[in-house]
Design a protein around this motif. Structure first.
Motif, short mmCIF file in Angstrom:
data_model
loop_
_atom_site.label_atom_id
_atom_site.label_comp_id
_atom_site.label_asym_id
_atom_site.label_seq_id
_atom_site.Cartn_x
_atom_site.Cartn_y
_atom_site.Cartn_z
N SER A 40 35.18 -26.36 -36.23
CA SER A 40 34.00 -25.54 -35.96
C SER A 40 34.30 -24.47 -34.92
N PHE A 41 33.76 -23.25 -35.17
CA PHE A 41 33.76 -22.17 -34.18
C PHE A 41 32.34 -21.91 -33.68
N TYR A 42 31.47 -22.89 -33.86
CA TYR A 42 30.07 -22.77 -33.46
C TYR A 42 29.96 -22.96 -31.95
N TYR A 43 29.49 -21.94 -31.27
CA TYR A 43 29.48 -21.90 -29.81
C TYR A 43 28.75 -23.09 -29.20
N GLU A 44 27.63 -23.51 -29.80
CA GLU A 44 26.82 -24.58 -29.23
C GLU A 44 27.57 -25.91 -29.18
N ASP A 45 28.60 -26.07 -30.00
CA ASP A 45 29.39 -27.30 -29.98
C ASP A 45 30.20 -27.45 -28.71
N TYR A 46 30.37 -26.34 -27.97
CA TYR A 46 31.31 -26.36 -26.85
C TYR A 46 30.72 -25.90 -25.51
N ASP A 64 42.42 -28.39 -24.33
CA ASP A 64 41.40 -29.36 -24.76
C ASP A 64 40.45 -28.74 -25.78
N LEU A 65 40.03 -27.50 -25.53
CA LEU A 65 39.12 -26.85 -26.45
C LEU A 65 39.79 -26.59 -27.80
N ILE A 66 41.04 -26.20 -27.79
CA ILE A 66 41.76 -25.95 -29.04
C ILE A 66 41.77 -27.20 -29.91
N PHE A 67 42.05 -28.36 -29.29
CA PHE A 67 42.07 -29.60 -30.06
C PHE A 67 40.66 -30.01 -30.49
N ASP A 68 39.65 -29.68 -29.69
CA ASP A 68 38.27 -29.95 -30.10
C ASP A 68 37.89 -29.11 -31.32
N VAL A 69 38.25 -27.83 -31.29
CA VAL A 69 37.97 -26.95 -32.43
C VAL A 69 38.67 -27.47 -33.68
N TYR A 70 39.91 -27.88 -33.49
CA TYR A 70 40.71 -28.38 -34.62
C TYR A 70 40.11 -29.67 -35.18
N THR A 71 39.62 -30.54 -34.31
CA THR A 71 39.05 -31.81 -34.74
C THR A 71 37.69 -31.62 -35.38
N LEU A 97 45.23 -21.49 -33.72
CA LEU A 97 45.20 -22.25 -34.96
C LEU A 97 45.64 -21.41 -36.15
N ASN A 98 45.26 -20.14 -36.12
CA ASN A 98 45.71 -19.24 -37.18
C ASN A 98 47.22 -19.04 -37.11
N ASP A 99 47.73 -18.92 -35.90
CA ASP A 99 49.16 -18.75 -35.71
C ASP A 99 49.94 -19.96 -36.21
N LEU A 100 49.33 -21.14 -36.15
CA LEU A 100 49.97 -22.37 -36.59
C LEU A 100 49.76 -22.63 -38.08
N GLY A 101 49.13 -21.69 -38.75
CA GLY A 101 48.99 -21.79 -40.20
C GLY A 101 47.86 -22.68 -40.67
N VAL A 102 46.89 -22.97 -39.79
CA VAL A 102 45.76 -23.81 -40.19
C VAL A 102 44.82 -23.00 -41.07
N GLU A 103 44.36 -23.61 -42.16
CA GLU A 103 43.40 -22.94 -43.04
C GLU A 103 42.03 -22.98 -42.37
N LEU A 104 41.52 -21.82 -41.96
CA LEU A 104 40.29 -21.77 -41.18
C LEU A 104 39.06 -21.40 -42.00
N ALA A 146 41.33 -19.95 -29.27
CA ALA A 146 41.56 -21.10 -30.13
C ALA A 146 41.77 -20.65 -31.58
N TYR A 147 40.98 -19.66 -32.00
CA TYR A 147 41.15 -19.10 -33.34
C TYR A 147 42.56 -18.53 -33.51
N TYR A 148 42.99 -17.77 -32.54
CA TYR A 148 44.32 -17.15 -32.58
C TYR A 148 45.41 -18.22 -32.72
#
Length: 489
Positions: free
Chosen positions: A66-72, A56-63, A90-97, A86-88
């Motif tokens: 944001s990697f801003y802690y207060e958002d979560y 759930d958090l991975i999809f929230d970060v993707y949507t 999304l990066n592994d899936l080739g998302v431009e971060l 989540a960073y690992y």
């Protein structure tokens, strides 16, 4: 690679007691996943969360991008440990971060603290190669070990922190429009009421700087986002109605390519939602010439399906009038994208014929909500005569067309279930069943929701390449008719 449930699980499956560090205190911990739980080990202490929570958090970060802690932190008790994972993934899936909201302390602080960790690495407190491996175990092709060690969080490219923090802006996209909707002066909006004439104008749509290709960023009710916010969501900033002569003149202003793209929306679409979709298509395709939305008065709600079908047929006369005027403007090329029930409106309009020479034109008929035999008997000849090239995009997993099939008791042009891919003479059919949106998608708006399809639309519609000239796999349906499909990734 698309970010969906299957791809996320595949990436998580690669984690095997890997070493991570938090983005807040830079505490080191190991991660294991087993029996539906995620285990975090910090020294002699171990805690765990349900695997579903991490997903759930991975999809929230993707949507939220944001990697801003207060958002979560309010929704996730162990957000500090989950965010680096989540960073690992999304990066592994080739998302431009690069354009995601930075961690809580900002890139400057993170870089400083990571440099301190580097000094600990050099002191052999733990293995640098293991640390670099945290975020790039499956992405070594993107960064070598030295680069990973000397970049943010063992893998984020060195960039200007100030630039990231301040680039939370917007891009303003102009969308021209023609519509047979009535305008409500008191509400200052186009309604679902039929108008007995076409109205013309231009709209300004705000696209957030953090826009993700294939997405229309909207407020999330579960995040208590109740209103649209410029710079974060797609927002229709203003609409300006124009007289017909001014409208058609404005289409030619700074239009060196002498081209125009017309988008006809489908069922269950309000005027503003149509503008946002047209703006997204223009932005994501990188179109540098005018895009015109033709908006017929859909009720904009699911329960209005039968009424919308009647309205689409009714509106075909007004779409025909608009196309007639557009043809008279002397464009070298006019491109069309019709989606869902918009194909019925376009097909009926084209079927009326045109007593004039028409410019070169290509059309994409996506997820066409038109009965197959009706299309062949009534529309195919006139469509193939009017357009120089026609592409049908179909899917076997289009949930909206499956409902339409049941409601109309007939299979639709855009439905390729039961391996019955629809093919029409003098046109090309592309089956995108394996590339039709994420896990939660209705898989109906795939023409603009997935990057692989958007990429094909670009080379098809904008560049004019035929299916045999694009990276597509040639197949045959049960009638031995040729159709095309994307190669497996």
């Amino acid at each position: 690679m698309d970010v969906n449930l299957d791809s996320v699980l595949e990436s998580l499956n690669k984690i095997d007691n890997d070493l991570f560090c938090t983005f807040s205190t830079f505490s080191k911990y190991h991660v294991n996943i087993r029996e539906g739980k995620v285990y975090f080990s910090t020294g002699g202490r171990e805690r765990n969360v349900e695997l579903d929570t991490l997903i759930d958090l991975i999809f929230d970060v993707y949507t939220l991008r944001s990697f801003y802690y207060e958002d979560y932190r309010r929704d996730y008790a162990n957000a500090a440990y989950l965010i680096p994972v989540a960073y690992y993934v999304l990066n592994d899936l080739g998302v431009e971060l690069l354009k995601f909201e930075p961690p809580t302390k900002g890139w400057d602080k993170v870089i400083f603290e990571v440099e301190n960790i580097h000094s600990q690495i050099d002191a052999c407190m733990f293995d640098a190669e293991d640390t670099a491996d945290v975020y790039h175990k499956s992405a070594a092709k993107l960064f070598d070990a030295d680069y990973a060690k000397n970049s943010l969080a063992y893998g984020t490219p060195n960039i200007s922190p100030t630039k990231l923090i301040t680039q939370r802006n917007e891009t303003l996209v102009d969308v021209h429009y023609s519509t047979n909707r009535e305008y409500d002066e008191s509400a200052k909006e186009y309604t679902s009421v039929k108008c007995n004439k076409n109205r013309y104008g231009v709209a300004c749509v705000s696209v957030p700087e953090t826009h993700r290709s294939g997405n229309i960023e909207k407020p999330k009710w579960w995040k208590l986002e109740l209103t649209e916010k410029r710079g974060k969501h797609f927002v229709v900033v203003e609409t300006t109605e124009q007289k017909p002569d001014i409208f058609f003149s404005s289409l030619k202003t700074k239009n060196e390519s002498k081209r125009v793209l017309v988008f006809i929306h489908g069922f269950n679409v309000s005027f503003n939602e149509g503008l946002k979709k047209a703006a997204q298509i223009k932005y994501d395709l990188g179109v540098d010439f005018p895009v015109v939305l033709y908006s017929w008065p859909s009720l904009g709600k699911v329960s209005g399906y039968i009424k919308d079908k009647e309205t689409a047929l009714y509106s075909s006369n007004y779409l025909h009038e608009f196309i007639t005027k557009l043809n008279a403007e002397g464009y070298e090329e006019v491109l069309y994208i019709a989606h869902s029930m918009g194909n019925l409106c376009l097909s009926e309009a084209v079927n009326q014929g045109f007593n004039q020479s028409v410019p070169s034109s290509r059309a994409i008929l996506a997820a066409a909500d038109v009965e197959r035999q009706t299309f062949l008997d009534r529309y195919a000849e006139s469509i193939n005569s009017f357009f120089n090239h026609v592409s049908l995009y179909v899917s076997s997993r289009d949930r909206a067309l499956l409902v339409s099939k049941k409601a109309n008791k007939e299979i639709r042009v855009g439905d390729s279930t039961d391996n019955s891919v629809f093919v029409c003479d003098h046109s090309e059919t592309i089956d995108i069943s394996d590339n039709d949106g994420g896990f939660w998608s209705l898989k109906h708006s795939y023409i603009s929701e997935t990057n692989v399809v958007l990429n094909d639309v670009y080379f098809n519609l904008i560049k004019g390449l035929k299916a045999s000239e694009r990276r597509l796999l040639e197949l045959q349906n049960r009638k031995n008719q040729i159709y095309w499909k994307f190669h497996e990734a």
